[in-house]
Write a protein that holds these residues in place. Sequence first.
Motif, PDB file in Angstrom:
ATOM      1  N   LEU A 391       0.835  -1.314  -0.133  1.00 50.62           N
ATOM      2  CA  LEU A 391      -0.515  -0.222   0.005  1.00 50.62           C
ATOM      3  C   LEU A 391       0.838   1.742  -0.092  1.00 50.62           C
ATOM      4  CD1 LEU A 391      -3.220  -0.996   2.552  1.00 50.62           C
ATOM      5  CD2 LEU A 391      -2.981  -0.620  -0.504  1.00 50.62           C
ATOM      6  N   GLN A 392       1.663   1.323   0.823  1.00 48.15           N
ATOM      7  CA  GLN A 392       2.619   2.353   0.877  1.00 48.15           C
ATOM      8  C   GLN A 392       3.740   2.350  -0.714  1.00 48.15           C
ATOM      9  OE1 GLN A 392       3.242   4.667   3.589  1.00 48.15           O
ATOM     10  NE2 GLN A 392       4.594   5.844   2.187  1.00 48.15           N
ATOM     11  N   ALA A 393       3.463   1.697  -1.083  1.00 47.18           N
ATOM     12  CA  ALA A 393       4.470   1.528  -2.315  1.00 47.18           C
ATOM     13  C   ALA A 393       3.080   2.191  -3.785  1.00 47.18           C
ATOM     14  CB  ALA A 393       5.368   0.078  -2.874  1.00 47.18           C
ATOM     15  N   LEU A 394       2.074   1.799  -3.784  1.00 50.99           N
ATOM     16  CA  LEU A 394       1.379   1.973  -4.441  1.00 50.99           C
ATOM     17  C   LEU A 394       0.374   3.601  -4.232  1.00 50.99           C
ATOM     18  CD1 LEU A 394      -1.876  -0.819  -4.692  1.00 50.99           C
ATOM     19  CD2 LEU A 394      -0.150   0.229  -6.028  1.00 50.99           C
ATOM     20  N   PHE A 395       0.498   3.771  -3.272  1.00 55.75           N
ATOM     21  CA  PHE A 395       0.132   4.989  -2.563  1.00 55.75           C
ATOM     22  C   PHE A 395       1.946   6.365  -3.021  1.00 55.75           C
ATOM     23  CE2 PHE A 395       0.908   8.580   1.038  1.00 55.75           C
ATOM     24  CZ  PHE A 395      -0.161   9.041   0.991  1.00 55.75           C
ATOM     25  N   GLU A 396       3.034   5.553  -3.285  1.00 56.36           N
ATOM     26  CA  GLU A 396       3.977   6.104  -4.254  1.00 56.36           C
ATOM     27  C   GLU A 396       3.781   6.302  -5.817  1.00 56.36           C
ATOM     28  OE1 GLU A 396       7.135   5.780  -2.494  1.00 56.36           O
ATOM     29  OE2 GLU A 396       6.675   5.763  -0.379  1.00 56.36           O
ATOM     30  N   GLU A 397       2.809   5.666  -6.180  1.00 55.62           N
ATOM     31  CA  GLU A 397       2.589   5.123  -7.851  1.00 55.62           C
ATOM     32  C   GLU A 397       3.761   4.400  -8.706  1.00 55.62           C
ATOM     33  OE1 GLU A 397      -0.276   5.880  -9.088  1.00 55.62           O
ATOM     34  OE2 GLU A 397      -0.368   8.033  -7.356  1.00 55.62           O
ATOM     35  N   ARG A 398       3.906   3.645  -7.038  1.00 57.66           N
ATOM     36  CA  ARG A 398       4.823   1.962  -7.315  1.00 57.66           C
ATOM     37  C   ARG A 398       4.319   0.974  -7.891  1.00 57.66           C
ATOM     38  NH1 ARG A 398       8.948   1.394  -4.464  1.00 57.66           N
ATOM     39  NH2 ARG A 398       7.728   2.894  -2.542  1.00 57.66           N
ATOM     40  N   THR A 399       3.533  -0.357  -8.642  1.00 59.89           N
ATOM     41  CA  THR A 399       4.022  -1.078  -8.184  1.00 59.89           C
ATOM     42  C   THR A 399       4.603  -2.203  -8.075  1.00 59.89           C
ATOM     43  OG1 THR A 399       4.006  -1.328 -10.921  1.00 59.89           O
ATOM     44  CG2 THR A 399       1.250  -0.984  -9.275  1.00 59.89           C
ATOM     45  N   ASP A 400       6.177  -1.932  -8.436  1.00 63.28           N
ATOM     46  CA  ASP A 400       6.565  -2.758  -8.032  1.00 63.28           C
ATOM     47  C   ASP A 400       7.442  -2.628  -6.070  1.00 63.28           C
ATOM     48  OD1 ASP A 400       8.191  -0.136  -7.696  1.00 63.28           O
ATOM     49  OD2 ASP A 400       9.868  -0.374  -9.150  1.00 63.28           O
ATOM     50  N   LEU A 401       8.329  -2.985  -5.817  1.00 65.15           N
ATOM     51  CA  LEU A 401       8.546  -3.201  -4.235  1.00 65.15           C
ATOM     52  C   LEU A 401      10.120  -3.408  -4.338  1.00 65.15           C
ATOM     53  CD1 LEU A 401       6.178  -3.057  -1.962  1.00 65.15           C
ATOM     54  CD2 LEU A 401       6.482  -5.457  -2.185  1.00 65.15           C
ATOM     55  N   SER A 402      10.465  -3.038  -3.234  1.00 66.22           N
ATOM     56  CA  SER A 402      11.645  -2.768  -2.867  1.00 66.22           C
ATOM     57  C   SER A 402      12.619  -3.618  -1.501  1.00 66.22           C
ATOM     58  CB  SER A 402      12.741  -1.370  -2.893  1.00 66.22           C
ATOM     59  OG  SER A 402      12.233  -0.983  -1.487  1.00 66.22           O
ATOM     60  N   GLN A 403      13.623  -4.155  -1.026  1.00 66.17           N
ATOM     61  CA  GLN A 403      13.259  -4.585   0.117  1.00 66.17           C
ATOM     62  C   GLN A 403      13.690  -3.427   1.245  1.00 66.17           C
ATOM     63  OE1 GLN A 403      14.716  -7.602   1.184  1.00 66.17           O
ATOM     64  NE2 GLN A 403      15.571  -6.891   3.177  1.00 66.17           N
ATOM     65  N   HIS A 404      13.545  -1.527   0.844  1.00 62.29           N
ATOM     66  CA  HIS A 404      13.872  -1.191   1.679  1.00 62.29           C
ATOM     67  C   HIS A 404      12.424  -0.971   2.314  1.00 62.29           C
ATOM     68  CE1 HIS A 404      14.869   2.803   3.505  1.00 62.29           C
ATOM     69  NE2 HIS A 404      13.278   2.932   2.890  1.00 62.29           N
ATOM     70  N   ASP A 405      10.931  -1.096   0.866  1.00 61.72           N
ATOM     71  CA  ASP A 405       9.672  -0.926   1.272  1.00 61.72           C
ATOM     72  C   ASP A 405       9.087  -2.392   2.389  1.00 61.72           C
ATOM     73  OD1 ASP A 405       8.862   1.529  -0.601  1.00 61.72           O
ATOM     74  OD2 ASP A 405       8.962  -0.146  -2.413  1.00 61.72           O
ATOM     75  N   LEU A 406       9.731  -3.313   2.317  1.00 62.08           N
ATOM     76  CA  LEU A 406       9.379  -4.407   3.911  1.00 62.08           C
ATOM     77  C   LEU A 406      10.089  -3.849   5.008  1.00 62.08           C
ATOM     78  CD1 LEU A 406       9.997  -7.038   0.696  1.00 62.08           C
ATOM     79  CD2 LEU A 406       7.526  -6.767   2.202  1.00 62.08           C
ATOM     80  N   GLU A 407      10.935  -3.440   4.529  1.00 60.67           N
ATOM     81  CA  GLU A 407      12.394  -3.187   6.094  1.00 60.67           C
ATOM     82  C   GLU A 407      11.055  -2.195   6.630  1.00 60.67           C
ATOM     83  OE1 GLU A 407      16.788  -3.368   5.684  1.00 60.67           O
ATOM     84  OE2 GLU A 407      16.342  -5.047   4.374  1.00 60.67           O
ATOM     85  N   GLU A 408      10.961  -1.069   5.949  1.00 59.11           N
ATOM     86  CA  GLU A 408      10.208  -0.019   6.175  1.00 59.11           C
ATOM     87  C   GLU A 408       8.795  -0.468   7.143  1.00 59.11           C
ATOM     88  OE1 GLU A 408       9.977   3.616   6.266  1.00 59.11           O
ATOM     89  OE2 GLU A 408      12.250   2.907   6.868  1.00 59.11           O
ATOM     90  N   ALA A 409       8.232  -1.096   7.001  1.00 56.86           N
ATOM     91  CA  ALA A 409       6.625  -2.222   7.057  1.00 56.86           C
ATOM     92  C   ALA A 409       7.432  -2.680   7.766  1.00 56.86           C
ATOM     93  CB  ALA A 409       6.529  -2.394   5.409  1.00 56.86           C
ATOM     94  N   VAL A 410       8.087  -3.809   7.527  1.00 55.85           N
ATOM     95  CA  VAL A 410       8.598  -4.589   9.665  1.00 55.85           C
ATOM     96  C   VAL A 410       9.163  -3.378  10.380  1.00 55.85           C
ATOM     97  CG1 VAL A 410      10.312  -6.108  10.496  1.00 55.85           C
ATOM     98  CG2 VAL A 410       9.570  -6.402   8.037  1.00 55.85           C
ATOM     99  N   SER A 411       9.725  -2.858  10.684  1.00 58.39           N
ATOM    100  CA  SER A 411       9.603  -1.951  11.682  1.00 58.39           C
ATOM    101  C   SER A 411       8.673  -0.561  11.787  1.00 58.39           C
ATOM    102  CB  SER A 411      11.276  -0.714  11.670  1.00 58.39           C
ATOM    103  OG  SER A 411      10.503   0.089  10.353  1.00 58.39           O
ATOM    104  N   ASN A 412       7.449  -1.013  11.082  1.00 62.65           N
ATOM    105  CA  ASN A 412       6.891  -0.013  11.181  1.00 62.65           C
ATOM    106  C   ASN A 412       5.315  -1.000  12.576  1.00 62.65           C
ATOM    107  OD1 ASN A 412       7.004   2.563  10.624  1.00 62.65           O
ATOM    108  ND2 ASN A 412       6.155   2.156   8.678  1.00 62.65           N
ATOM    109  N   PHE A 413       5.537  -1.963  11.415  1.00 63.21           N
ATOM    110  CA  PHE A 413       5.081  -3.449  12.559  1.00 63.21           C
ATOM    111  C   PHE A 413       5.054  -3.771  13.949  1.00 63.21           C
ATOM    112  CE2 PHE A 413       3.876  -7.424  13.470  1.00 63.21           C
ATOM    113  CZ  PHE A 413       2.340  -8.026  12.908  1.00 63.21           C
ATOM    114  N   SER A 414       6.930  -3.688  14.105  1.00 62.34           N
ATOM    115  CA  SER A 414       7.411  -3.566  15.040  1.00 62.34           C
ATOM    116  C   SER A 414       6.868  -3.240  16.258  1.00 62.34           C
ATOM    117  CB  SER A 414       9.065  -3.792  15.170  1.00 62.34           C
ATOM    118  OG  SER A 414       9.700  -4.226  14.160  1.00 62.34           O
TER     119      SER A 414
END
Length: 427
Positions: A391-414
């Motif tokens: 969702l964060q990537a889509l918010f930035e108009e991207r349909t690809d995903l980076s390792q960084h996106d996921l790590e961000e999501a992990v840390s928010n989730f934590s």
Amino acid sequence: MEDSESQILDIVELLLTAHIYNGNDQLDEDDLPPPIRKNYWNSKERKVDRPIIVSEKAVDRVFGIPHGWNLIKTLPFVSFDEFGARINLTVLDLAAKWFANQDSLSRIKRNPALAFYYSRHDSIDVDYERARQVNWPKEMDREWIHSLIDEIAGEGEEAEDMLKLVTISAPEDVRESLNKLVLTQEQIDEVEKIVKAIQYRDYLKKIELFEIGKLLFVGPPGTGKTSVARALSKELGLPFLEVRLSMITSQYLGETTKNIGKVFALAKRLNPCILFIDEFDYVAKTRLADEHGAIKRAVNMLLKSIDDISLVDDGVLLIGATNHPKLLDSAAWRRFDKIVNFPLPDAVMRKEIFEKILARITGTFDTQKLADMTDQCTGSDLRLILREAVLQALFEERTDLSQHDLEEAVSNFSKRFELKMSEYENI
Ligand SMILES: Nc1ncnc2c1ncn2[C@@H]1O[C@H](COP(=O)(O)OP(=O)(O)OP(=O)(O)O)[C@@H](O)[C@H]1O
Ligand SMILES: [Mg+2]
């Protein structure tokens, strides 16, 4: 193969199947491939009537081919009946020989009616029993389930009440599948054993081994209990009846006992099927508030119903699920012949889960690192992490995903996770 070539084969396969089914009373609905069976399904009688008539309309409904006759009219074994736009097979032998000479072996192996014919009439090496095994049984079809539900609903108020207590899905409508889930070795083995038990049900009956087919899934929320139960429905081709104990425990506790009886009666009617009882600990949880012994009666009814149902005799696979094994007393435990653990996934499993849920997403990912970062997370948590990242990537108009996106999501989730834990501590 050209598109039109395979459409011609579709139509001839239908003509042959219809002809063979019509002429052999020993063949039943499970000998028909699902698309054909579904189209000719008589939901009132819950069967496929003979004769199966092949019209242009039927060809369109089964395969989405609108002008079927045009495609096959030059074949020497068909005729067209203008009236009713019926397509007839004029010479079975010829049609069967022609069909066998096309690229059709894989079709014959999957179509029991055809396998039945060819294993008797031709030198083609096909096994009828094998074809029946690989063909989906009618219980997989939503048409089968719906017509059965309609029939039960038509029996009056009592029957309708019974249907309100459970959610029923046809296996073909189940979205979960085993290959999308990451299982522990114990879970894989148990699934395998149940598959075998169902396959060898007659044998188990013969040797009178009835202690089989009652599983209790135990584990924290989000570890895949419901998903595995649903996936089993798809894997085994069995309708899925889901009931939450909190749902059948009505305010009027007297009704609870009746409701439990109704749910089990329904499962027996729908057999073979899976009866999934979620929140198995619910009754135990409410026991403290029990003033009149009504809950005790409900529990006894539940235990008795479990005793009275059997996979071997009734074709009902019972699966209970609970987050709180401590709330269950030994009487409840004893009823299940197998307890299957759903632990928090370890790092190896988390890596595999990440690999599965990222499989369709563009990008390169270090799943090992993600797994190492998500200690204590369940499969469900990992899906939520993915959701956030996407969702964060889509918010930035991207349909690809980076390792960084996921790590961000992990840390928010934590952070959220810690918040949740601290809330618990304050209670
Ligand atoms: N081992 C796993 N592999 C892949 N996906 C998983 C796994 N465990 C959980 N999930 C995913 O997490 C989600 C939630 O899982 P599910 O509803 O089956 O958990 P549950 O154990 O039934 O939880 P609850 O106790 O809250 O009912 C599903 O979308 C499922 O696909
Ligand atoms: Mg669940």
